[in-house]
Design an enzyme around this catalytic site. Sequence first.
Site, PDB file in Angstrom:
ATOM      1  N   SER A 151       0.768  -1.250   0.000  1.00 35.66           N
ATOM      2  CA  SER A 151       0.000   0.000   0.000  1.00 35.66           C
ATOM      3  C   SER A 151       0.799   1.299   0.000  1.00 35.66           C
ATOM      4  O   SER A 151       0.208   2.359  -0.158  1.00 35.66           O
ATOM      5  CB  SER A 151      -0.976   0.013   1.177  1.00 35.66           C
ATOM      6  OG  SER A 151      -0.310  -0.310   2.358  1.00 35.66           O
TER       7      SER A 151
ATOM      8  N   THR B 172       1.035   4.449   5.147  1.00 35.59           N
ATOM      9  CA  THR B 172       2.054   5.491   5.180  1.00 35.59           C
ATOM     10  C   THR B 172       3.273   4.985   5.901  1.00 35.59           C
ATOM     11  O   THR B 172       3.165   4.438   6.995  1.00 35.59           O
ATOM     12  CB  THR B 172       1.551   6.717   5.952  1.00 35.59           C
ATOM     13  OG1 THR B 172       0.480   7.296   5.219  1.00 35.59           O
ATOM     14  CG2 THR B 172       2.647   7.749   6.116  1.00 35.59           C
TER      15      THR B 172
ATOM     16  N   THR C  80       3.433   7.948   1.035  1.00 35.37           N
ATOM     17  CA  THR C  80       2.146   7.254   1.062  1.00 35.37           C
ATOM     18  C   THR C  80       1.455   7.347  -0.283  1.00 35.37           C
ATOM     19  O   THR C  80       1.758   8.246  -1.076  1.00 35.37           O
ATOM     20  CB  THR C  80       1.224   7.891   2.128  1.00 35.37           C
ATOM     21  OG1 THR C  80       0.029   7.117   2.244  1.00 35.37           O
ATOM     22  CG2 THR C  80       0.828   9.315   1.761  1.00 35.37           C
TER      23      THR C  80
ATOM     24  N   ARG D 116      -7.110  14.992  -3.962  1.00 34.64           N
ATOM     25  CA  ARG D 116      -7.025  14.983  -2.499  1.00 34.64           C
ATOM     26  C   ARG D 116      -5.564  14.807  -2.056  1.00 34.64           C
ATOM     27  O   ARG D 116      -4.826  13.981  -2.571  1.00 34.64           O
ATOM     28  CB  ARG D 116      -7.864  13.828  -1.956  1.00 34.64           C
ATOM     29  CG  ARG D 116      -7.846  13.681  -0.427  1.00 34.64           C
ATOM     30  CD  ARG D 116      -6.831  12.677   0.070  1.00 34.64           C
ATOM     31  NE  ARG D 116      -6.978  12.419   1.507  1.00 34.64           N
ATOM     32  CZ  ARG D 116      -6.100  11.739   2.218  1.00 34.64           C
ATOM     33  NH1 ARG D 116      -5.012  11.251   1.657  1.00 34.64           N
ATOM     34  NH2 ARG D 116      -6.287  11.552   3.509  1.00 34.64           N
ATOM     35  N   VAL D 117      -5.155  15.633  -1.120  1.00 37.38           N
ATOM     36  CA  VAL D 117      -3.827  15.524  -0.525  1.00 37.38           C
ATOM     37  C   VAL D 117      -4.020  15.269   0.960  1.00 37.38           C
ATOM     38  O   VAL D 117      -4.838  15.925   1.609  1.00 37.38           O
ATOM     39  CB  VAL D 117      -3.022  16.820  -0.748  1.00 37.38           C
ATOM     40  CG1 VAL D 117      -1.733  16.804   0.062  1.00 37.38           C
ATOM     41  CG2 VAL D 117      -2.714  17.001  -2.233  1.00 37.38           C
ATOM     42  N   GLY D 118      -3.279  14.319   1.496  1.00 43.41           N
ATOM     43  CA  GLY D 118      -3.407  13.989   2.913  1.00 43.41           C
ATOM     44  C   GLY D 118      -2.432  14.756   3.774  1.00 43.41           C
ATOM     45  O   GLY D 118      -1.863  15.776   3.374  1.00 43.41           O
ATOM     46  N   ASP D 119      -2.220  14.250   4.958  1.00 40.96           N
ATOM     47  CA  ASP D 119      -1.338  14.902   5.926  1.00 40.96           C
ATOM     48  C   ASP D 119       0.133  14.620   5.653  1.00 40.96           C
ATOM     49  O   ASP D 119       1.008  15.389   6.062  1.00 40.96           O
ATOM     50  CB  ASP D 119      -1.673  14.420   7.348  1.00 40.96           C
ATOM     51  CG  ASP D 119      -1.580  12.897   7.485  1.00 40.96           C
ATOM     52  OD1 ASP D 119      -1.796  12.180   6.486  1.00 40.96           O
ATOM     53  OD2 ASP D 119      -1.286  12.429   8.595  1.00 40.96           O
TER      54      ASP D 119
ATOM     55  N   THR E 118       0.657   8.626  11.145  1.00 45.28           N
ATOM     56  CA  THR E 118      -0.045   7.807  10.161  1.00 45.28           C
ATOM     57  C   THR E 118      -1.504   7.732  10.568  1.00 45.28           C
ATOM     58  O   THR E 118      -1.819   7.852  11.746  1.00 45.28           O
ATOM     59  CB  THR E 118       0.569   6.396  10.074  1.00 45.28           C
ATOM     60  OG1 THR E 118      -0.151   5.610   9.121  1.00 45.28           O
ATOM     61  CG2 THR E 118       0.526   5.671  11.413  1.00 45.28           C
ATOM     62  N   GLY E 119      -2.385   7.575   9.602  1.00 40.69           N
ATOM     63  CA  GLY E 119      -3.801   7.482   9.931  1.00 40.69           C
ATOM     64  C   GLY E 119      -4.642   8.358   9.027  1.00 40.69           C
ATOM     65  O   GLY E 119      -4.251   8.649   7.894  1.00 40.69           O
ATOM     66  N   ASP E 120      -5.787   8.773   9.532  1.00 39.11           N
ATOM     67  CA  ASP E 120      -6.730   9.561   8.733  1.00 39.11           C
ATOM     68  C   ASP E 120      -6.231  10.997   8.597  1.00 39.11           C
ATOM     69  O   ASP E 120      -6.522  11.865   9.409  1.00 39.11           O
ATOM     70  CB  ASP E 120      -8.110   9.528   9.382  1.00 39.11           C
ATOM     71  CG  ASP E 120      -9.166  10.184   8.500  1.00 39.11           C
ATOM     72  OD1 ASP E 120      -8.799  10.931   7.561  1.00 39.11           O
ATOM     73  OD2 ASP E 120     -10.358   9.965   8.733  1.00 39.11           O
TER      74      ASP E 120
HETATM   75  C1  SD4 Z   1      -3.251   9.983   4.425  1.00 33.12           C
HETATM   76  N1  SD4 Z   1      -2.107   9.617   6.494  1.00 33.12           N
HETATM   77  O1  SD4 Z   1      -3.066  10.187   3.245  1.00 33.12           O
HETATM   78  C2  SD4 Z   1      -2.256   9.116   5.163  1.00 33.12           C
HETATM   79  C3  SD4 Z   1      -2.645   7.684   5.085  1.00 33.12           C
HETATM   80  C4  SD4 Z   1      -2.198   6.848   6.225  1.00 33.12           C
HETATM   81  O2  SD4 Z   1      -2.471   5.118   7.607  1.00 33.12           O
HETATM   82  O3  SD4 Z   1      -1.306   7.120   6.937  1.00 33.12           O
HETATM   83  N2  SD4 Z   1      -2.833   5.791   6.528  1.00 33.12           N
HETATM   84  O4  SD4 Z   1      -4.242  10.399   5.028  1.00 33.12           O
END
Ligand code: SD4
Length: 304
Positions: free
Chosen positions: A66, A164, A182, A192-195, A215-217
């Site tokens: 992933s 990530t 990630t 869309r761009v994440g953190d 890591t996460g949402d």
């Molecule tokens: C995101 N934080 O793009 C990343 C994805 C991720 O565990 O870390 N997932 O939101």
Amino acid sequence: MHYLHVFALSLSASLFAEASLPLVINTWPFQDATAAAWSALQRGESVLDAVETGCATCEREQCDGSVGYGGSPDETGETTLDAMIMNGDSMEVGAVADLRRVKNAISVARAVMEHTTHTLLVGEMGKNVSPDPRTSCGPYKPSVEVKRMDEQNHTRLDVHSHDTIGMVVIGRNRSVAAGTSTNGARHKVPGRVGDSPIAGAGSYADSTVGGAAATGDGDVMMRFLPSFLAVELMRRGIDPASACKAALTRIKTYYPGFFGAVICANIQGEYGAACNRVPGFSQFSYMVSTPLTNNPLLKKVDCF
Ligand code: SD4
């Protein structure tokens, strides 16, 4: 007497630091990435080289299936990559987001840092599509309707779609570098761009303190800059595990059900992690390598 005591304390502190540096720490059980970063340090390469090599390993091997190319497609079926790298000596950052048709996002991020005067470069923007991919299969066409994600149900990113790598490397000389890579959230709106590519959200490094990575949402987490907050808490003397926990507690106040974890390390060579307990996510795995561990060591922390 007082001075002797202080001397003894600082001596033992510095002995401890020498015994536990250099240090590589990264999110999830991505062992090959840890080993690659550690090998880079052993070859005498810089902490930035180690972060780049470690994250690039994950991108190449599609860690967990992933990170890197081919995973977490957006609504149109395309993979886009987000990555950043940060030099804790100079506070320089290079980042890329929404990157398409390039495999090594972390290396592009480093090139942004070293060969441009910019911090964040992004790929082409996308559009919403119809029919709604949450309920219908394609073919999709661009749609003018602006969709709003359901803020209460963060179903796009859960424990099954973690993807990530976040890494912090601290050298024997206490230089700190951090990075992330990630392919983001599954079935995201194109563009869309994440953190992960956001300094202070995805990761943060400051060679006077330490580093952190998340890591996460990311859609939720980036609103709170948890990596920056964790580093600032460590600056005030809070230990890494508690700093990670406090950074997540801030998010939890507003979004109790968010999925996320943070890793933290300070320039004394101490490290820790924390995760937010949600259904199906009660323990978070991360990797560490120090002179004391010999090999990449799998660590687990219970979520709170
Ligand atoms: C995101 N934080 O793009 C990343 C994805 C991720 O565990 O870390 N997932 O939101």
